[in-house]
Each structure stands twice: as C-alpha cells, then as structure tokens.
Design an enzyme around this catalytic site. Structure first.
Site, PDB file in Angstrom:
ATOM      1  N   LYS A  90       0.790  -1.235   0.000  1.00  0.00           N
ATOM      2  CA  LYS A  90       0.000   0.000   0.000  1.00  0.00           C
ATOM      3  C   LYS A  90       0.830   1.298   0.000  1.00  0.00           C
ATOM      4  O   LYS A  90       0.388   2.299  -0.534  1.00  0.00           O
ATOM      5  CB  LYS A  90      -0.934   0.027   1.215  1.00  0.00           C
ATOM      6  CG  LYS A  90      -2.099  -0.927   1.130  1.00  0.00           C
ATOM      7  CD  LYS A  90      -3.003  -0.738   2.340  1.00  0.00           C
ATOM      8  CE  LYS A  90      -4.202  -1.656   2.275  1.00  0.00           C
ATOM      9  NZ  LYS A  90      -5.200  -1.327   3.293  1.00  0.00           N
ATOM     10  N   ASP A 128     -10.104   3.004   2.119  1.00  0.00           N
ATOM     11  CA  ASP A 128     -10.298   2.560   3.510  1.00  0.00           C
ATOM     12  C   ASP A 128     -10.900   3.698   4.329  1.00  0.00           C
ATOM     13  O   ASP A 128     -11.808   3.482   5.141  1.00  0.00           O
ATOM     14  CB  ASP A 128      -8.960   2.151   4.145  1.00  0.00           C
ATOM     15  CG  ASP A 128      -8.405   0.868   3.555  1.00  0.00           C
ATOM     16  OD1 ASP A 128      -9.202   0.013   3.148  1.00  0.00           O
ATOM     17  OD2 ASP A 128      -7.169   0.729   3.495  1.00  0.00           O
TER      18      ASP A 128
END
Ligand code: ATR
Length: 292
Positions: free
Chosen positions: A70, A106
C-alpha cells in the site's frame, strides 16, 4: 460471457490468498452487468514496478492493493489523490492516461460505515485506539470530516504523538493529541465516538481488548472496530455492555470495496440489495475460516 471486450481487474498482495476482494468485486460486476473479471495476483515486493507497468500496458480496468504494497506502490503511480497522499497509503488504482491514479478507499469506507450507524463525524469528540497504518487512515478521515477532537491512544506513545502531529499539520488545526493507552483515565468529561484500530482482539486472540476498564466504555456512545474477525469483538461487547452502539469492521471492508468499484465504474451504482448480499457472502466465508 468472457470475450475480447472483457476488462480485467484484480487485487495485488503478498500474500493475497485470504483476500475477500475477488468474491466481493465479482459479485458487484455480475450484479451491475459490467463486462469484467476480477482475480487475485501474488506480487513480490521487488516486482511492484513491473506489475504497475504491465497492468497499464495490458489495459487493466482497476487494481486493489493490499499488504505489504500500500505504501510502496505510490512511487510507481502517475498521480495520487490528496488524502491518500497525506495518509501515505493507497488501496485502489484507477487507470488514467499513461498509468494509474492511487486512492485510499479505507478512509471513506470507514466514514460510510460510521455514518450508516447514524453518527455525523463533524463536531464529534473522538478516541482512536492505535497508531499504525489503519489508525492513520482513520485519523486523517476524522480530521477531514471535521471532528472536534481526536485523542489518539496507543501502546507506544511516540507513534501516537507522531501521528497526531501529522494530522494537525495536514489539517491545519490542532485537533489531534497523542496519548498512551492508560491516559483514558484522564480524559475529560463527554461522550465519545471511539474507533478501535489496533490488532488486539483479532482472531484467534478474540478474548482481548486494548482497554478492559468498564469506566472507559461508559464514555463511549459508539464503538467502531475495524477488526472483522470475529464479527463481534471483545471491544464491541464491552461497548455494548456499557450501553453504546457498535459498528463492526465488516462494514468498512465492504464499503472500501464498493467505493473502489464505483471509482472504476463511475456510471454504475452498487445498490443496497447487492451490499446486503455481499455482507451475507462475506459472513459465511468468515464463519468458515473462524472455525477451529
Ligand atoms: P495496521 O496496519 O493493521 O494498523 P500496524 O501498523 O502494525 O497494523 O499497527 C498495529 C497497531 O496495533 C499499533 O497501534 C500497535 O501498537 P504499537 O504502535 O504500540 O505497536 C497496536 N497493537 C498491537 N498489538 C497490541 C497489543 N498487544 N496491545 C496494544 N496495542 C497493540
């Protein structure tokens, strides 16, 4: 039918074997009638640049990025969304001319899960437990949405202080404060929205919560846990026992996926029925993995 017009999507990770994204995203593709397939790709960290260039060359429709890529994937992108850049992590790549733009879904996934529970973040007094990667996304989201106060409580104080400093710098206001986990005893009066972002309580260590004291839970009107195995964590049980509302991590997981899907297909909307079906499918899948 898979044909020459079918677009390819996927999730990259290392390991990626437990990802629930293929199940969720293929269901969205099927339900919205888009011509695409979604698969999981195991990518070694040193092949990340090759992966991004390869996916661009092959015209991938979109990519999800999971642990451990990420942060590192950002250097290979054409562009990064402002909030994702501040968080320092992306989980969704959207094709743009010459490459991909990185987003972090997220954070908005968590926001949507909290809002669905009837909480408006703007003006809220918040407590964040943890200061790792997941807490970072949550902290920036809460600040961006106009939280009145964000108390970041973490086992190691320096990480909490450092995250609070980053949030204050990026948001341009002194909204966050870094504290130790034990500092909950000194928190001033008020009713708080608490977001549990540590790994404590995750399967198979389900009997634990980062704070056990009932007095802490009495100060919480809503307790959100980003952990989704088990569906009802000890943190949620303690929140509920003290009279608070709870939100489980599965909703955040679902919404981060739905938001990614809608970034790839701006003309399509994932409806409530599809979301309910996905929730059932994921619950079934997770129950299977939680059994001893
Ligand atoms: P993630 O990306 O999932 O957030 P992480 O970056 O490793 O994972 O962060 C894990 C978080 O859980 C950290 O806040 C960590 O606290 P430290 O910064 O002090 O390490 C917290 N954590 C993990 N195990 C814990 C435990 N047993 N008690 C309290 N906090 C714990």
């Amino acid at each position: 039918m898979i044909g020459t017009k079918t677009r390819v999507y996927g999730v990259i990770g290392h390991p990626v074997g437990h990802s629930l994204s293929p199940l969720m995203q293929n269901h969205c593709l099927e339900r919205t009638g888009a011509d695409g397939i979604y698969a999981a790709f195991e990518v070694e960290p040193e092949r990340l640049g090759d992966m991004v260039r390869g996916a661009e060359a092959m015209g991938f429709g979109g990519i999800n990025v999971t642990v451990p890529h990420k942060q590192q994937v950002i250097q290979y992108l054409k562009e990064t969304d402002r909030i994702a850049a501040a968080i320092g992590a992306v989980n969704t790549l959207v094709p743009v001319p010459g490459g991909f733009k990185g987003y972090n879904t997220d954070a908005p996934g968590l926001k949507r899960a909290i809002e669905e529970a009837g909480v408006t973040i703007s003006g809220e007094m918040c407590i964040l437990l943890g200061a790792g990667g997941a807490a970072r996304a949550a902290a920036f989201m809460l600040a961006e949405e106009g939280a009145a106060r964000i108390l970041i409580l973490n086992r190691s104080l320096e990480k909490a202080v450092s995250l609070a400093e980053d949030v204050n710098r990026v948001s341009g206001r002194s909204v966050a404060e870094g504290l130790t986990l034990e500092s909950y005893r000194e928190i001033s009066e008020g009713s708080y929205l608490a977001v549990q972002c540590t790994s404590v309580g995750m399967h198979p260590h389900t009997g634990h919560a980062p704070i056990e004291d009932e007095a802490f839970y009495r100060r919480i009107h809503t307790g959100v846990d980003i952990v989704y195995t088990p569906a009802m964590t000890r943190f949620m049980q303690l929140t509920k026992a003290a009279g608070g509302r709870t939100v489980g991590g599965l909703d955040m997981l679902i919404y981060q996926g739905v938001i990614a899907y809608e970034l790839w297909h701006p003309e399509l909307k994932v409806d409530q029925e599809t979301i309910a079906q996905i929730r059932n499918m994921l619950r079934e899948q997770l129950e299977g993995t939680e059994r001893p």
